[in-house]
Design a protein around this motif. Structure first.
Motif, PDB file in Angstrom:
ATOM      1  N   CYS B 155       0.851  -1.200   0.000  1.00  0.00           N
ATOM      2  CA  CYS B 155       0.000   0.000   0.000  1.00  0.00           C
ATOM      3  C   CYS B 155       0.882   1.244   0.000  1.00  0.00           C
ATOM      4  CB  CYS B 155      -0.892  -0.001   1.245  1.00  0.00           C
ATOM      5  SG  CYS B 155      -1.870  -1.494   1.382  1.00  0.00           S
ATOM      6  N   ARG B 156       1.963   1.182   0.807  1.00  0.00           N
ATOM      7  CA  ARG B 156       2.837   2.367   0.885  1.00  0.00           C
ATOM      8  C   ARG B 156       3.406   2.656  -0.502  1.00  0.00           C
ATOM      9  NH1 ARG B 156       8.316   2.642   2.480  1.00  0.00           N
ATOM     10  NH2 ARG B 156       8.304   0.452   3.081  1.00  0.00           N
TER      11      ARG B 156
ATOM     12  N   LYS D 372       9.117  -0.858  13.737  1.00  0.00           N
ATOM     13  CA  LYS D 372       8.404  -1.138  14.997  1.00  0.00           C
ATOM     14  C   LYS D 372       7.211  -0.192  15.163  1.00  0.00           C
ATOM     15  CE  LYS D 372      10.530  -4.382  17.503  1.00  0.00           C
ATOM     16  NZ  LYS D 372      11.298  -4.923  16.330  1.00  0.00           N
ATOM     17  N   MET D 373       7.405   1.089  14.755  1.00  0.00           N
ATOM     18  CA  MET D 373       6.337   2.086  15.041  1.00  0.00           C
ATOM     19  C   MET D 373       5.952   2.780  13.725  1.00  0.00           C
ATOM     20  SD  MET D 373       8.303   3.763  18.281  1.00  0.00           S
ATOM     21  CE  MET D 373       7.020   4.905  18.824  1.00  0.00           C
ATOM     22  N   PRO D 374       5.240   2.080  12.826  1.00  0.00           N
ATOM     23  CA  PRO D 374       4.922   2.685  11.521  1.00  0.00           C
ATOM     24  C   PRO D 374       4.098   3.964  11.636  1.00  0.00           C
ATOM     25  CG  PRO D 374       3.782   0.569  11.828  1.00  0.00           C
ATOM     26  CD  PRO D 374       4.706   0.731  12.968  1.00  0.00           C
ATOM     27  N   VAL D 375       3.085   3.985  12.511  1.00  0.00           N
ATOM     28  CA  VAL D 375       2.214   5.185  12.578  1.00  0.00           C
ATOM     29  C   VAL D 375       3.051   6.365  13.077  1.00  0.00           C
ATOM     30  CG1 VAL D 375       0.184   6.185  13.672  1.00  0.00           C
ATOM     31  CG2 VAL D 375       0.229   3.742  13.087  1.00  0.00           C
ATOM     32  N   TRP D 376       3.887   6.055  14.082  1.00  0.00           N
ATOM     33  CA  TRP D 376       4.744   7.136  14.625  1.00  0.00           C
ATOM     34  C   TRP D 376       5.637   7.683  13.504  1.00  0.00           C
ATOM     35  CZ3 TRP D 376      10.013   7.913  15.048  1.00  0.00           C
ATOM     36  CH2 TRP D 376      10.410   8.905  15.952  1.00  0.00           C
ATOM     37  N   SER D 377       6.219   6.741  12.700  1.00  0.00           N
ATOM     38  CA  SER D 377       7.126   7.187  11.629  1.00  0.00           C
ATOM     39  C   SER D 377       6.357   8.015  10.600  1.00  0.00           C
ATOM     40  CB  SER D 377       7.741   5.965  10.937  1.00  0.00           C
ATOM     41  OG  SER D 377       8.206   5.072  11.919  1.00  0.00           O
ATOM     42  N   PHE D 378       5.122   7.599  10.305  1.00  0.00           N
ATOM     43  CA  PHE D 378       4.358   8.374   9.303  1.00  0.00           C
ATOM     44  C   PHE D 378       4.228   9.825   9.776  1.00  0.00           C
ATOM     45  CE2 PHE D 378       0.206  10.279   8.338  1.00  0.00           C
ATOM     46  CZ  PHE D 378       0.344  10.422   6.963  1.00  0.00           C
ATOM     47  N   PHE D 379       3.788   9.950  11.061  1.00  0.00           N
ATOM     48  CA  PHE D 379       3.605  11.328  11.574  1.00  0.00           C
ATOM     49  C   PHE D 379       4.950  12.062  11.629  1.00  0.00           C
ATOM     50  CE2 PHE D 379      -0.672  12.129  12.359  1.00  0.00           C
ATOM     51  CZ  PHE D 379      -1.311  10.981  12.796  1.00  0.00           C
ATOM     52  N   PHE D 383       5.503  15.590   9.884  1.00  0.00           N
ATOM     53  CA  PHE D 383       5.857  16.870  10.534  1.00  0.00           C
ATOM     54  C   PHE D 383       7.238  17.341  10.069  1.00  0.00           C
ATOM     55  CE2 PHE D 383       2.253  17.697  12.859  1.00  0.00           C
ATOM     56  CZ  PHE D 383       1.815  16.597  13.575  1.00  0.00           C
ATOM     57  N   ALA D 384       8.139  16.383   9.803  1.00  0.00           N
ATOM     58  CA  ALA D 384       9.470  16.806   9.314  1.00  0.00           C
ATOM     59  C   ALA D 384       9.296  17.520   7.979  1.00  0.00           C
ATOM     60  CB  ALA D 384      10.377  15.593   9.164  1.00  0.00           C
TER      61      ALA D 384
END
Lengths: 119, 760, 356, 541
Positions: B155-156, D372-379, D383-384
């Motif tokens: 998906c990405r 490990k933290m895909p949602v965190w990385s997306f955000f 923001f970056a």
């Protein structure tokens, strides 16, 4: 104007006044005595000698008083010297009592041993 | 029907100031078009959002691929509909207001307007056709190619793919330079996300970062150019900008050759745009990121780093061509940089062994050609080369992708040979063959025609003969390295070794490409390793692309428009837009002038020439165009023959070939070329390390000095207190001394003053 | 900027508190001072004196102390020489042989008192200073004060000092002998103190010398003394009796405010006869020889007439001193145990030493 | 618009603070959150009620007489710019409280009480219409921040909080001195003592140029420390690395804006001639700041220090816009204040969430969190990209406007293009160097994102999963990020809402600045000089 300086302060009565000792001489001697008393007070470590030097300062002051009394021919100078004497006596009594007290505490008369009140 | 409409648009728009055209004043309102055009831009964004949702709900199927293919497909159809319904007059479609600042200065109501709206003219259509077309095909291709990573990564990938198409659409169709800049940075972001798709591999992450930063340096140039255009011309919208009388006046004075009338600020704008173009289209100073971008999956390389994104630079120069004309040094620099890049990339391409890297360097080289085309005053040649190159380069990349996909990541041409005979690889070999003949410029192929126009124009425009000869040599080199790949990989004895699983996706679900024997050099036929033949999706895409590459040459013949004096399809499309430049040097300049003296400039007078300058630059005694047909064809064939002799004739296995002893004979040059002339290392040494050391020094300064001074102020009171403390020693006589000293000092000063007072 | 200093220091124009711009005049008077002693020489004397004392103050190496003493003596001698030379210039022979010895004795013993390492000797030298200053008092015709000083000061105050010194500086054992000397052997920051002393001395002396000119002229010597007789009628009567001027039944006439009816200026005395109510005046030539107001008379009159309040205060001071001394000395000091032990041990030894 | 709303905005947090302080320990978070949401209501209502057509008038105005003979009255009221900044503060409030739910474990009451006090102080600053209230609140924001850093910071929080407090405090003392002189001057000119900003800004420009220069530098001393302009910025990285997550978000989101708001509200109107005279100096400082801080970011190991230096670099742009002193410059800098609050606030939240899980901010120890933290990385990437200034997100329009302003304020341009147009005399070179700041921003932010999100997974040794928090973001944490992300996207695509809202006050400030500037220069011409000299002397009693 010059006559004032040269009027001598010799004694009036016997023996015959020596014209040339002026007020300045006495003032110099009294100042010298006063300053020596001051130096003594500052330099000597022995408490009694310090108080002795204060006596010397009294002495210097007394001499100046008498000299001025003589210059103005008023007796005030001498009355003041009496009071100086009286104060000196009172001071001597008090001071020596204190010294004895301090001596009993520290076994020594040196003023250096009392320095707790420092910053 | 198309031709007549095109003609009318041509006349209306053609910026022939001397025709005293009744151009509307600078703030002319261009007609607004149908709103379904917005679909072209909206659909890719919709697919991205859908892919985001699929990722959230944890979709495990190929759904994101199909949504993207459908979205891109519909967008392509809309573009075709737009093309067919285009009646020649450019129009804008307004989506919504974006950045608007109105400052009511004393000089009337000025304002800066940059809206989310789209400007459609022939150039936009020309570009969008192959962008959306290729996007659909490659999305289809990727649906199978990326099948290993089904799940959130899938998906990405397609989310970023959709975002890329959206950004490319904004870039090409945007109606103002800020929209172009939005698209510009958007494609940069998507290339960052897609190159860094395999984020577990540190090289991929580094390559993505490198690509984004080098692009960003280019973007800085573009941004400053955009701001300067606004500041200088007062507006950013194409409709207003390219009908601005001041700009047209500059172009006219440039055509006559006196550049003194044009203010320096205006001449700076194209130079800044050029930096942006070089950054995005990987030209000489800023090309280092493209070869590393091969870390990304192959469909990404095919779409972004071969066909669409890298052509953004060419589009920028084509779109703002009048500004480039108005600057004295802009176009010559573009030409020369393009030529140098072409030559440099070709030399490096010859010495590489990784077929994808070779294709990357060939892209850089061909882009050099396009820029040279623009530089030598033939935007049509450049644009046509963009079209043809998009098709056959995408084809070549996809073939390499198929090879890599099938042979478990094997890309080294010393480990592959004779794939033509392997079962199931017929279509890939055919596609590769067609791509190679196009790239090499074999006569009567599309590549041949487009490259030929550029070469011819190089010889026609005075002062560029040297460029012409260099480009000819590069053509030869291109032919050589293209067929070096073809003969080594697809011809000769059949021998192949599986790659070392460049894909990090695990292969346990694919039984046939097992790991344990990867290291082994199996015998001629590694019987237990069967190459994974490409599926139907890849094959159909390859077939379609092969057909397009073949028929692209047709466009050189058909599509010309007699009245508009355009020779072929690309010519009509480009010269009808702002990018047109009637070279009054072109072989047809004289003909046009005779037919329509008041319509066309007096031939011979051009930015770099005078009336005495002979019209035709005789090349080997004849009209350059005609002579070029033969010369470039001969050069191409020679290159192929050389490649055949060195790389196929008498080659027994995949590893050695006749070329190796000759290479040793050349001494260090091949080694240097193989190491990409150490350009990366030089950049790293000149730019990156000093900057890093500089930053460390700055950080050190910041910590010590700037912070230090503040701390010193903090420390002062404590220092003062420390100094004064010993005076309170507690000893009685100490105090007596200080008191007496104080009095003495006091008396002394008073006494001195009195004495002084008395004496004065 | 000058006047800013002046305003800030609130200094009157000249040291002599005489308001008004006397600046011009002081300069003239300045050179008058030079007639006694040239200021530079004065500073020199003070400087050498200061150095001498500084060296002479109790310090480790005795040699420096001795040389200090010598320098001091040289300075005092030099001063005398200068004073003497000046006066000889003005023609009179070296005057008043008595002032200088007293001055030298006084200053020398004062110096020696400061510089002597052993406290007892300092006290004794101080007594010598007192005696010298009494001599000077005599020269200044303050006879009563001279003797008062000897009796009270030297006699009483310094004896108490000696008493306390003796008490405090007993050497409990011969070993401790050196220790006691130790405390006083070395002066504390001699150089700085002497420097300050010198600066003060120089300034005081120059200031005083400059100021002398502004003193009001002393009244006529003779007249001033006897004018007090007017207020001492009983003394006059006693002298007249002794000089047999008063006949029987006669006594000194009193003015209405109770003062003696004599006129010092014209040296005439009016005597009245109580029985006959007649008065007669005695002329200057019969003015008896002894009828002069001596030092004592003037002092007593002044003491009682001008400073009654001060006497009261002096009395109170002395009372307080007495009370203070008794309270301080009486309070039994709770010494820490070990101190108490040391104290008793020492007393014991003294007893033994005394007995032996 | 009735003044009750503005008063409510200030009073509710204070009351809430009292409530929280005396509530029981467990309920602290809930009551704090309730108060924050309560303050949100009047904030949103004011946004809706505000009449943007006359944006530059003070609406919701009220004033209470404090010491009347000294002219001291506490008066509040907001114009368009102040309202938007208040809206930002009020929006960040609940987010910050939500973010510190698990971060702060012991004595939460004190923490939330001080947070609420800080909230009301900040609103007080923006809503102040007179110098006294402005200055009280301006100083009062220091105390809660000091307590937050002091008691809830990480390792050497003591040094950081003291330096933060003293640095800013000394700066604002000088500003106070400058302002008091201005009040004195106004009293001399008009004979009445007043602290009302509107009155002062109308009379203050009559000050002669050298007086204005001194006053300007005094104000600069205070506000430049707050903005962190180049030489006086060293407190910010220290304060940020030591502050708790909530503290950092508020410090970066709103407190830094006090400096730029001060410059906009006080420096430009009160000393226009001096500001125009020294604009190139201020602009040079900000450009140096952009490049200097940018390069330092690139070599940082500690993420929070990196983001702190990045806000120094970003606010350099904002001040560059102010220094350009034309409409696009001022609107660019106001837009910058709002967008920087959202994007950097978001970044600090992300760092905070990571810190709660991995208890380290060192890039070398932790990395590759995307797996490990895909949602965190997306955000984090989102923001970056917002703070890098990617078009389509909120950083871009503000950066464009500031850079165009720097170009526009070139004398050549003003002469060529607009007869009466004005502009401080920055040149194109300011914009070019500031532009490199965009490239450097890309370098250090991608360097950080590359190290933290992508690449092989690294975790500090002895790392164990957080007892309460899931490995990736919990629902609460996502809900704190969504408003910021939506804000970034909306301001990126539709900055027109903001630009129209603030266009009125900004046009008035710019025109007023140049009217007064001309007025002041007008006096200087010598033949009138005698006349004015004569007239001014009469006025003096």
């Amino acid at each position: 104007m010059d006559s004032i300086l040269s009027t001598s302060l010799a004694q009036l009565a016997f023996p015959e006044a020596v014209p040339t000792i002026t007020l300045a001489h006495y003032l110099f001697v009294s100042a010298a005595m006063f300053v020596m008393g001051l130096i003594g007070f500052m330099t000597r470590k022995n408490m009694i000698i310090m108080f002795l030097c204060t006596e010397l300062m009294f002495q210097g002051a007394g001499l100046a008083l008498i000299a001025f009394g003589r210059h103005h021919l008023g007796a005030d100078g001498q009355t003041f010297v009496i009071f100086v004497l009286c104060v000196a006596a009172a001071e001597a009594a008090m001071a020596l009592a204190l010294v004895v007290l301090l001596f009993r505490h520290r076994e020594s008369l040196s003023s250096q041993s009392w320095k707790e009140l420092n910053g | 029907m198309i031709n007549t409409t095109l003609l009318s648009s041509m006349l209306a728009l053609a910026p022939d100031a001397h025709a005293g055209g009744a151009h509307a004043p600078a703030t002319s309102e261009v007609a607004s078009g149908p709103s379904w055009i917005l679909l072209i831009v909206a659909l890719p964004m919709v697919t991205t959002i859908l892919c985001g949702i699929y990722a959230m709900i944890g979709n495990k199927s190929k759904l994101p691929a199909w949504t993207t293919v459908v979205g891109a497909g519909i967008a392509f159809l809309c573009t075709v509909a737009m093309y067919l319904s285009f009646d020649g007059t450019p129009y804008t479609v307004h989506a919504f207001d974006w950045i608007q600042v109105h400052f009511s200065s004393e000089g009337g109501d000025k304002s800066m307007i940059a809206n989310f709206s789209f400007y459609i003219d022939t150039l936009t259509i020309y570009w969008m056709l192959f962008v959306t077309g290729l996007a659909t095909l490659i999305a289809l291709y990727a649906s199978e190619y990326m099948s290993h990573d089904i799940g959130t990564s899938y998906c990405r990938f397609f989310g970023a793919f959709g975002l890329f198409v959206f950004s490319m659409a904004c870039l090409v169709m945007g109606d103002n330079l800020l929209m172009l800049y939005l698209g510009w940075e958007g494609v940069g972001l998507c290339s960052y996300l897609l190159i860094g798709y395999f984020y577990k591999k540190p090289e991929a992450v580094a390559a993505a970062k490198k690509a984004f930063i080098v692009n960003r340096i280019g973007d800085l140039g573009l941004a400053l150019g955009v701001y300067l255009t606004f500041v200088h011309f007062g507006s950013l919208e194409y409709a207003v900008l390219f009908n601005d009388p001041t700009l047209l006046g500059y172009v006219e004075s440039a055509k006559v050759g006196d550049f003194s009338a044009i203010p320096a600020m205006a001449q700076w704008i194209p130079l800044l745009f050029m930096i942006g173009a070089f950054g995005k289209s990987a030209q000489f100073p800023l090309y280092v990121w493209l070869p590393d971008a091969m870390e990304g999956p192959t469909p990404v390389s095919a779409l972004i780093h071969a066909a669409t994104m890298v052509t953004a630079g060419v589009y920028l120069i084509a779109r703002t061509y009048p500004m480039f004309l108005a600057s004295e040094h802009a176009l010559p620099i573009v030409a020369w940089i393009g030529t140098i890049t072409a030559l440099l990339a070709a030399t490096i391409g010859m010495a590489q062994f990784d077929i994808k890297r070779i294709m990357a360097y060939s892209t850089v080289s061909q882009l050099g050609y396009m820029f040279a085309g623009l530089g030598v005053l033939t935007p049509t040649g450049g644009a046509y080369h963009v079209l043809t190159h998009a098709f056959f380069k995408a084809l070549l990349f996809l073939c390499c992708g198929a090879v890599m996909h099938g042979f478990a990541g094997q890309l080294d041409l010393r480990k592959l040979s004779g794939l033509r005979q392997v079962k199931g690889w017929g279509i890939v070999s055919l596609g590769m063959f067609i791509g190679c003949i196009n790239l090499a410029g074999v006569p009567f192929t599309a590549g041949y025609f487009s490259k030929d126009t550029i070469l011819a124009e190089a010889f026609v425009t005075p002062g560029y003969a040297m460029i012409g000869w260099i480009l000819l040599i590069t053509a030869g080199l291109t032919a050589y390295y293209t067929f070096r790949v073809f003969f080594r990989v697809f011809m000769g004895p059949v021998e192949y070794h599986p790659g070392d699983e460049l894909h990090d996706h695990d292969h346990d679900d694919h039984g046939e490409a097992n790991h344990h024997d990867a290291g082994q050099h199996g015998d001629h036929h590694a019987d237990h390793f069967h190459p994974h033949a490409p599926g139907w999706a890849i094959n159909t895409v390859l077939v379609v692309l092969t057909v397009c590459s073949i028929f692209a040459s047709g466009l050189y013949i058909v599509g010309g428009n007699k009245d508009a004096h355009t020779k072929h399809y690309a010519d009509t499309m480009v010269s009808a837009s702002t990018a047109s430049y009637h070279s009054n040097y072109g072989s047809h300049a004289f003909e046009y002038y005779e037919k329509d003296p008041e319509h066309y400039p007096v031939p011979g007078i051009g930015p770099r020439g005078t009336i005495e300058q002979p019209l035709e630059m005789p090349l080997v005694g004849g009209d350059p165009h005609k002579m070029m047909y033969y010369i470039s064809g001969v050069i191409g064939v020679i290159g192929i023959a050389l490649a055949w002799f060195l790389h196929l004739f008498g080659r027994t296995n995949a590893a050695e070939c006749k070329m190796d002893p000759i290479a040793r004979m050349f001494g260090p040059i091949p080694k240097l070329a193989e190491n990409k002339w150490y350009v990366d290392e030089i950049y790293w040494a000149i730019l990156v390390t000093p900057l890093r050391i500089g930053s460390h020094i700055l950080h050190w300064i910041d910590k010590l000095f700037v912070d230090g001074i503040v701390n010193v102020f903090g420390f002062l009171p404590r220092l003062l207190a420390w100094i004064l403390r010993p005076s309170q020693s507690g000893v009685l006589q100490g105090y007596a001394v200080s008191m007496a000293g104080g009095i003495a000092l006091l008396l002394l000063t008073v006494f001195v003053i009195i004495l002084q007072g008395g004496a004065s | 900027m000058g006047d800013l200093y002046r305003r800030v220091l609130y200094l009157p124009r000249g040291i002599n508190h005489r308001p008004g711009p006397h600046l011009r005049e002081t300069t003239t008077r300045n050179n008058a001072v030079d007639s006694i002693i040239n200021p530079i020489v004065l500073y020199l004397i003070c400087a050498t004196g200061a150095i001498g004392i500084a060296a002479a103050l109790p310090r480790r190496n005795k040699v420096a102390a001795i040389t200090g003493g010598i320098v001091l003596a040289a300075a005092v001698g030099f001063a005398i020489l200068i004073l003497g030379l000046n006066t000889t210039e003005s023609g009179q022979p070296l005057p008043n042989y008595f002032f200088y010895p007293f001055a030298i004795l006084g200053l020398g013993s004062a110096a020696r008192m400061i510089t002597h390492p052993r406290p007892v000797y300092s006290a004794l030298y101080f007594i010598l200073t007192i005696i010298a200053s009494c001599g000077m008092y005599l020269l200044l015709s303050a006879e009563f004060m001279a003797f008062a000083l000897v009796i009270i000061y030297a006699g009483a105050i310094l004896i108490t000092y000696l008493f306390v010194i003796m008490l405090a500086t007993q050497a409990p054992s011969s070993a401790a002998e050196e220790f006691i000397d130790e405390t006083d052997a070395v002066a504390r920051e001699p150089v700085i103190s002497c420097g300050i002393g010198f600066v003060l001395l120089a300034i005081l002396t120059t200031a005083m010398f400059r100021g002398l000119g502004d003193l009001p002229a002393p009244p006529d010597q003779t007249l001033a003394q006897d004018s007090v007789l007017v207020n001492l009628p009983s003394k006059v009567e006693r002298v007249l009796d002794r000089a047999d001027i008063l006949a029987t039944g006669e006594r000194l006439a009193r003015n209405d405010d109770g003062t003696a009816a004599i006129d010092v200026a014209t040296r005439t005395i009016t005597i009245e006869n109580t029985d006959l109510g007649t008065t007669r005046t005695i002329e200057a030539d019969q003015w008896p020889e002894q009828l002069t107001a001596g030092n004592l008379d003037r002092l007593g009159y002044n003491l009682m007439h001008d400073h009654p309040m001060t006497i009261e205060i002096a009395g109170v001071i002395l009372l307080m001193a007495m009370l203070g001394a008794t309270v301080l000395a009486r309070k039994h000091i709770e010494l820490e145990d070990d101190l108490k032990a040391a104290q008793s041990r020492k007393l014991g030894e003294n007893m033994k030493m005394g007995d032996a | 618009m009735s003044p009750i709303w503005t008063i409510l905005l200030i009073v509710i947090p204070l009351l809430g603070a009292l409530l929280v302080a005396f509530d029981r320990e467990e309920g602290a978070y809930q009551s704090a959150m309730r108060t924050m949401l309560f303050t949100l209501i009047p904030g949103l209502f004011m946004l809706y009620q505000f009449d943007y057509t006359m944006g530059s008038e003070y609406q919701g105005a009220a004033s209470i007489n404090w010491i009347s003979d000294l002219g001291l009255k506490l008066s509040i009221g907001t114009d368009a710019i102040a309202l938007l900044l208040i809206a930002l503060t009020v929006l960040l409030g609940p987010i910050v409280v939500a973010a510190s739910k698990t971060a702060i474990t012991e004595d939460r009451r004190k923490y939330y009480a001080w947070l609420l006090v800080l909230q009301s102080a900040m609103v007080g600053v923006f809503a102040a219409r007179d110098l006294m209230l402005f200055y009280i609140c301006f100083e009062f924001t220091l105390l809660p921040m000091f307590v937050l850093i002091r008691c809830y910071g990480s390792t050497n929080r003591v040094a950081a909080s003291t330096k933060f407090f003293l640095y800013t405090f000394t700066g604002s003392m000088m500003t106070l001195a400058g302002l008091m002189y201005v009040v004195y001057f106004v009293a001399q000119e008009t004979g009445i003592w007043t602290l009302d900003i509107a009155m002062i800004t109308s009379i203050a420009p009559r000050m002669p140029l050298d007086h204005q220069a001194w006053v300007l530098f005094a104000m600069l001393a205070g506000f430049a420390v707050k903005v962190p302009l180049f030489p006086v910025h060293t407190w910010l990285p220290l304060a940020h690395t030591e502050a708790p997550t909530a503290g950092s978000v508020i410090l970066a989101g709103v407190l830094l804006k006090l400096g730029t708001y001060g410059l906009l509200r006080f420096a430009i109107p009160i000393t226009p001639a001096a500001f125009i005279e020294y604009a190139p100096f201020i602009a040079t400082l900000s450009v140096i700041g952009i490049i200097y801080a940018g390069l330092i970011c690139w070599v940082q190991e500690d993420i929070k220090k990196l983001v702190a230096y990045s806000s120094v670099s970003h606010l350099g742009f904002c001040v560059l816009g102010l220094a350009a002193l034309n409409v696009s410059g001022l609107s660019g800098s106001v837009l910058y204040m709002l967008s920087h609050g959202l994007s950097t606030g978001g970044l600090f939240l992300m760092i905070g969430f990571m810190y709660e899980r991995y208890h380290t901010r060192d890039m070398r120890q932790v990395g590759g969190l995307a797996s490990k933290m895909p949602v965190w990385s997306f955000f984090m990437v989102f923001f970056a990209m917002a703070s890098v200034g990617l078009p389509g997100l909120n950083g871009f329009p503000s950066e464009v406007l500031c850079l165009i302003a720097a170009f526009q304020s070139d004398a050549a341009w003003t002469a060529a293009h607009e007869a009466g147009a004005w502009g401080t005399t920055l040149g194109p070179w300011f914009a070019v160097f500031a532009g490199t700041g965009m490239v450097i921003a890309a370098m250090y932010l991608l360097y950080m994102v590359g190290k933290i999100c992508f690449g092989a997974y690294r975790e500090p040794e002895g790392h164990h999963a957080h007892e309460v928090l899931p490995t990736d973001l919990s629902r609460r944490e996502i809900w704190t990020l969504i408003p910021l992300a939506v804000g970034c996207l909306v301001f990126g695509l539709r900055p027109v809402y903001l630009l129209d809202a603030v266009s009125d006050p900004i046009n008035d400030t710019v025109i007023a600045a140049y009217e007064n500037q001309h007025h002041e220069l007008h006096i200087e011409t010598n033949e009138e000089h005698a006349m004015t000299e004569h007239s001014t002397s009469e006025q003096h009693p």
